[in-house]
Motif scaffolding. Sequence first.
Motif, PDB file in Angstrom:
ATOM      1  N   GLU A  16       0.835  -1.204   0.000  1.00  0.00           N
ATOM      2  CA  GLU A  16       0.000   0.000   0.000  1.00  0.00           C
ATOM      3  C   GLU A  16       0.876   1.263   0.000  1.00  0.00           C
ATOM      4  OE1 GLU A  16      -3.199  -0.152  -0.486  1.00  0.00           O
ATOM      5  OE2 GLU A  16      -3.107  -2.349  -0.412  1.00  0.00           O
ATOM      6  N   ILE A  17       1.952   1.223   0.768  1.00  0.00           N
ATOM      7  CA  ILE A  17       2.866   2.373   0.800  1.00  0.00           C
ATOM      8  C   ILE A  17       3.507   2.589  -0.564  1.00  0.00           C
ATOM      9  CG2 ILE A  17       5.039   3.231   1.790  1.00  0.00           C
ATOM     10  CD1 ILE A  17       4.287   1.803   4.384  1.00  0.00           C
ATOM     11  N   LEU A  18       3.941   1.495  -1.201  1.00  0.00           N
ATOM     12  CA  LEU A  18       4.564   1.601  -2.522  1.00  0.00           C
ATOM     13  C   LEU A  18       3.604   2.181  -3.545  1.00  0.00           C
ATOM     14  CD1 LEU A  18       7.185   0.901  -4.121  1.00  0.00           C
ATOM     15  CD2 LEU A  18       6.059  -1.230  -4.780  1.00  0.00           C
ATOM     16  N   LYS A  19       2.322   1.770  -3.504  1.00  0.00           N
ATOM     17  CA  LYS A  19       1.329   2.296  -4.442  1.00  0.00           C
ATOM     18  C   LYS A  19       1.149   3.800  -4.273  1.00  0.00           C
ATOM     19  CE  LYS A  19      -2.555   0.325  -5.450  1.00  0.00           C
ATOM     20  NZ  LYS A  19      -2.437   0.091  -6.889  1.00  0.00           N
ATOM     21  N   VAL A  20       1.126   4.253  -3.038  1.00  0.00           N
ATOM     22  CA  VAL A  20       0.965   5.691  -2.778  1.00  0.00           C
ATOM     23  C   VAL A  20       2.189   6.459  -3.267  1.00  0.00           C
ATOM     24  CG1 VAL A  20       0.763   7.454  -0.990  1.00  0.00           C
ATOM     25  CG2 VAL A  20      -0.581   5.349  -0.824  1.00  0.00           C
ATOM     26  N   LEU A  21       3.371   5.939  -2.966  1.00  0.00           N
ATOM     27  CA  LEU A  21       4.603   6.625  -3.377  1.00  0.00           C
ATOM     28  C   LEU A  21       4.738   6.701  -4.892  1.00  0.00           C
ATOM     29  CD1 LEU A  21       7.262   5.208  -0.848  1.00  0.00           C
ATOM     30  CD2 LEU A  21       6.004   7.358  -0.731  1.00  0.00           C
ATOM     31  N   ALA A  22       4.244   5.671  -5.591  1.00  0.00           N
ATOM     32  CA  ALA A  22       4.375   5.635  -7.049  1.00  0.00           C
ATOM     33  C   ALA A  22       3.507   6.673  -7.748  1.00  0.00           C
ATOM     34  CB  ALA A  22       4.026   4.236  -7.567  1.00  0.00           C
ATOM     35  N   LYS A  23       2.484   7.176  -7.063  1.00  0.00           N
ATOM     36  CA  LYS A  23       1.562   8.127  -7.681  1.00  0.00           C
ATOM     37  C   LYS A  23       2.071   9.557  -7.650  1.00  0.00           C
ATOM     38  CE  LYS A  23      -2.652   5.468  -6.684  1.00  0.00           C
ATOM     39  NZ  LYS A  23      -3.948   5.455  -5.966  1.00  0.00           N
ATOM     40  N   TYR A  24       3.086   9.821  -6.844  1.00  0.00           N
ATOM     41  CA  TYR A  24       3.529  11.200  -6.666  1.00  0.00           C
ATOM     42  C   TYR A  24       5.021  11.328  -6.905  1.00  0.00           C
ATOM     43  CZ  TYR A  24      -1.065  11.623  -4.562  1.00  0.00           C
ATOM     44  OH  TYR A  24      -2.417  11.591  -4.354  1.00  0.00           O
ATOM     45  N   ASP A  25       5.408  12.552  -7.235  1.00  0.00           N
ATOM     46  CA  ASP A  25       6.816  12.836  -7.486  1.00  0.00           C
ATOM     47  C   ASP A  25       7.153  14.212  -6.896  1.00  0.00           C
ATOM     48  OD1 ASP A  25       9.384  12.765  -8.351  1.00  0.00           O
ATOM     49  OD2 ASP A  25       8.949  13.108 -10.468  1.00  0.00           O
ATOM     50  N   ASN A  26       7.558  14.225  -5.616  1.00  0.00           N
ATOM     51  CA  ASN A  26       7.958  15.467  -4.971  1.00  0.00           C
ATOM     52  C   ASN A  26       9.091  15.169  -3.985  1.00  0.00           C
ATOM     53  OD1 ASN A  26       6.690  14.594  -2.419  1.00  0.00           O
ATOM     54  ND2 ASN A  26       4.745  15.016  -3.477  1.00  0.00           N
ATOM     55  N   TRP A  27       9.612  16.200  -3.325  1.00  0.00           N
ATOM     56  CA  TRP A  27      10.797  16.019  -2.484  1.00  0.00           C
ATOM     57  C   TRP A  27      10.542  15.074  -1.309  1.00  0.00           C
ATOM     58  CZ3 TRP A  27      10.889  17.048   2.689  1.00  0.00           C
ATOM     59  CH2 TRP A  27       9.849  17.842   3.207  1.00  0.00           C
ATOM     60  N   PHE A  28       9.336  15.132  -0.727  1.00  0.00           N
ATOM     61  CA  PHE A  28       9.042  14.292   0.427  1.00  0.00           C
ATOM     62  C   PHE A  28       8.969  12.819   0.028  1.00  0.00           C
ATOM     63  CE2 PHE A  28       5.920  12.259   3.315  1.00  0.00           C
ATOM     64  CZ  PHE A  28       6.647  12.363   4.502  1.00  0.00           C
ATOM     65  N   VAL A  29       8.277  12.559  -1.080  1.00  0.00           N
ATOM     66  CA  VAL A  29       8.156  11.191  -1.572  1.00  0.00           C
ATOM     67  C   VAL A  29       9.529  10.655  -1.978  1.00  0.00           C
ATOM     68  CG1 VAL A  29       7.235   9.762  -3.432  1.00  0.00           C
ATOM     69  CG2 VAL A  29       5.745  11.398  -2.289  1.00  0.00           C
ATOM     70  N   ASN A  30      10.314  11.500  -2.645  1.00  0.00           N
ATOM     71  CA  ASN A  30      11.653  11.081  -3.055  1.00  0.00           C
ATOM     72  C   ASN A  30      12.537  10.774  -1.851  1.00  0.00           C
ATOM     73  OD1 ASN A  30      11.134  11.249  -5.801  1.00  0.00           O
ATOM     74  ND2 ASN A  30      11.687  13.410  -5.903  1.00  0.00           N
ATOM     75  N   PHE A  31      12.337  11.519  -0.761  1.00  0.00           N
ATOM     76  CA  PHE A  31      13.098  11.269   0.467  1.00  0.00           C
ATOM     77  C   PHE A  31      12.750   9.902   1.046  1.00  0.00           C
ATOM     78  CE2 PHE A  31      13.120  11.366   5.148  1.00  0.00           C
ATOM     79  CZ  PHE A  31      14.481  11.561   5.372  1.00  0.00           C
ATOM     80  N   LEU A  32      11.443   9.558   1.043  1.00  0.00           N
ATOM     81  CA  LEU A  32      11.004   8.286   1.617  1.00  0.00           C
ATOM     82  C   LEU A  32      11.514   7.088   0.813  1.00  0.00           C
ATOM     83  CD1 LEU A  32       7.315   9.113   2.610  1.00  0.00           C
ATOM     84  CD2 LEU A  32       9.300   8.939   4.117  1.00  0.00           C
ATOM     85  N   ARG A  33      11.521   7.238  -0.495  1.00  0.00           N
ATOM     86  CA  ARG A  33      11.975   6.098  -1.295  1.00  0.00           C
ATOM     87  C   ARG A  33      13.457   6.209  -1.673  1.00  0.00           C
ATOM     88  NH1 ARG A  33       7.782   7.741  -5.964  1.00  0.00           N
ATOM     89  NH2 ARG A  33       8.832   9.530  -6.886  1.00  0.00           N
ATOM     90  N   GLY A  34      14.126   7.208  -1.132  1.00  0.00           N
ATOM     91  CA  GLY A  34      15.528   7.444  -1.448  1.00  0.00           C
ATOM     92  C   GLY A  34      16.442   6.255  -1.238  1.00  0.00           C
ATOM     93  N   PRO A  35      16.386   5.579  -0.065  1.00  0.00           N
ATOM     94  CA  PRO A  35      17.284   4.435   0.163  1.00  0.00           C
ATOM     95  C   PRO A  35      17.119   3.339  -0.887  1.00  0.00           C
ATOM     96  CG  PRO A  35      16.300   5.148   2.230  1.00  0.00           C
ATOM     97  CD  PRO A  35      15.597   5.908   1.145  1.00  0.00           C
ATOM     98  N   GLY A  36      15.864   3.053  -1.238  1.00  0.00           N
ATOM     99  CA  GLY A  36      15.618   2.031  -2.255  1.00  0.00           C
ATOM    100  C   GLY A  36      16.163   2.441  -3.608  1.00  0.00           C
ATOM    101  N   LEU A  37      16.022   3.735  -3.953  1.00  0.00           N
ATOM    102  CA  LEU A  37      16.549   4.231  -5.225  1.00  0.00           C
ATOM    103  C   LEU A  37      18.067   4.152  -5.249  1.00  0.00           C
ATOM    104  CD1 LEU A  37      14.242   7.365  -5.776  1.00  0.00           C
ATOM    105  CD2 LEU A  37      13.983   5.061  -6.722  1.00  0.00           C
ATOM    106  N   LEU A  38      18.707   4.435  -4.104  1.00  0.00           N
ATOM    107  CA  LEU A  38      20.164   4.335  -4.025  1.00  0.00           C
ATOM    108  C   LEU A  38      20.631   2.899  -4.234  1.00  0.00           C
ATOM    109  CD1 LEU A  38      20.972   6.708  -1.009  1.00  0.00           C
ATOM    110  CD2 LEU A  38      21.568   7.068  -3.414  1.00  0.00           C
ATOM    111  N   LEU A  39      19.876   1.959  -3.667  1.00  0.00           N
ATOM    112  CA  LEU A  39      20.257   0.550  -3.800  1.00  0.00           C
ATOM    113  C   LEU A  39      20.142   0.081  -5.252  1.00  0.00           C
ATOM    114  CD1 LEU A  39      21.246  -1.838  -2.136  1.00  0.00           C
ATOM    115  CD2 LEU A  39      18.863  -2.526  -1.833  1.00  0.00           C
ATOM    116  N   GLN A  40      19.256   0.725  -6.020  1.00  0.00           N
ATOM    117  CA  GLN A  40      19.137   0.372  -7.430  1.00  0.00           C
ATOM    118  C   GLN A  40      20.422   0.680  -8.201  1.00  0.00           C
ATOM    119  OE1 GLN A  40      15.522   1.435  -9.632  1.00  0.00           O
ATOM    120  NE2 GLN A  40      14.475   1.690  -7.669  1.00  0.00           N
ATOM    121  N   GLY A  41      21.261   1.568  -7.617  1.00  0.00           N
ATOM    122  CA  GLY A  41      22.557   1.815  -8.226  1.00  0.00           C
ATOM    123  C   GLY A  41      23.416   0.573  -8.269  1.00  0.00           C
ATOM    124  N   ILE A  42      23.086  -0.405  -7.399  1.00  0.00           N
ATOM    125  CA  ILE A  42      23.813  -1.681  -7.375  1.00  0.00           C
ATOM    126  C   ILE A  42      23.069  -2.736  -8.194  1.00  0.00           C
ATOM    127  CG2 ILE A  42      24.757  -3.505  -5.920  1.00  0.00           C
ATOM    128  CD1 ILE A  42      24.780  -1.504  -3.605  1.00  0.00           C
TER     129      ILE A  42
END
Length: 591
Positions: free
Chosen positions: A255-281
């Motif tokens: 449910e959290i992932l679905k909500v985060l996927a609908k928006y693109d702003n600094w707060f949402v990017n902060f919440l999913r930031g660690p996962g996005l960083l791991l995608q670098g690997i």
Amino acid sequence: MKAKVSKIGGQAVIEGVMMRGEKAMATACRTEQGIQIDSERITVSSRMKKIGKIPIIRGVVNFCNMLYLGTKTIMSSTEIQGESMEPSKFEKWLSEKFKIDAITLAVWIGTILGVALALGLFFVLPQVFMTLLDRIPEMQALNMIVKNLIEGLIRIAMFVLYVLLVSQMKDIKRVFMYHGAEHKTINCYESGKPLTIENIRASSRIHNRCGTTFMFIVMIVSIILFSLCGWDSRWWVRLLIRLALIPAVMGVSYEILKVLAKYDNWFVNFLRGPGLLLQGITTANPDDDMIMVALASFKTVLEMDKDENIEPVHRGYQFDYKEVKDIVSNKVDLSNYEEEFMWICCFVLDCTRAELPFRKFENADLDRVLNFAKMLSSNMPLDYILGESEFYGYKFKVNGSVLIPRPETELLVEQTLGLINEGDKVLDLCTGSGCIATTISKEKGIKVFASDISTDALNVARNNAKLNDADVEFIQSDLFNNIEEKFDVIVSNPPYIKREEIEKLDSSVKDYEPKLALDGGESGLDMYVKIISNLNNNLNEGGTILFECGYDQAEFVVNMLTEFDSVEVKKDYNNIERIIIAKGYKKCLEN
């Protein structure tokens, strides 16, 4: 700001990519034979649709479904790669004695071991560590929330370390490259750009809805939920509690992932930031071949989602241009037809020459190309093979009933267009494919009359006029025999080859183009004589006639046009006197 979200997601597999949409899924894999595609329809029962609307529960169901599909896809891709390898004696023995496929067995064993490893690394081992740490007096004094936080941090650290270690393996590196190709393809589509190799290559390999981000969310949610369950000193009790809570963790995380996927702003990017960083690997920049594989899978799903009539394919191979050329060259000698072969491939794929290196051929495409190449090797003209020709910027259908339009005839049309005045009535005599009449009608926006003796040729000409939305009235007639009207402008490209010369022509002409449209009689000039001798009933006073003629014929035709104010000859691209223009018709000639 809401982001554009597609309904297609994917997964990297062994030497390939799986894409899944609303109504279909497809797995494309690179093999020695080319890109192989397996696709299938997705059917969702009414019961599952209802479950899909229930928060939390839908996350658990979706996770289980994706786990099943992921495992199934990995098994499929492994089987595809294994099919190109010679089975060992042990594999043959397993198959004969126990009816067991060694590859399938290996995948199942690997899957079971993988699940066991995951449970051991991310559930059992953290509990063992915490039990050892719990012997330290300072740790015993900590409250349950801090202990659960430490356990969660250990789990996260082990996960990151695990990803870093496996990323150093050669085969896993390639899987991560395909993972990058999957993300780049979806990002390119969601950005609204055309799905070309260049655009996909330039797109980001990081994607907001990636499973890597989901795993990070799962770990954060697990820390919170596990903290609510207190802290038991017995590690195996804690383990059982955590295993029991896995469905709840998955449901909330979804449910959290679905909500985060609908928006693109600094707060949402902060919440999913660690996962996005791991995608670098977990992702790497793919090569163009990998992008082609991801694109083949994505387009298959995209087309199947749009059109329910598209049938799924099993082991459907896709080939690139070089592979197709090599395959065809082994069966057909293409040494004298390099250029024509390239145009055949462009025609089959409906693409430009610039796009050809990046496009894929399916089995049916390969069969068409091979069939066309065989025709090409027999010296059949390319236009007849493809069934179409381009003339003056327009497309015309052609077959053995009509001549292929020539570039020099475009000069005839160009001169004719410059001489037509408003209100003029125009006739195209010996129309053939109708290219002259249709082009004049389109360029001048007028009705044009056209005639030919051949019924088959007129059928082609009518279709071409309709194809190009031109206003042309066709008359079946042997020159002027069935034509009663008079015209201000008559244009004609009649047969002008000497009868005895026809058999000396190149085989691409004499064996395929209609003799009726080539044969100009013993002298090659018979048609000009008949036309000019019978202008009295069909060309208005002051009218104009234009001819195309053959090599060394212009002088004879000009000498016949004595009843015109002026006669002019124009040369073609090869400096041959080709176009004759006679203006100002003065009097009727006697028969």
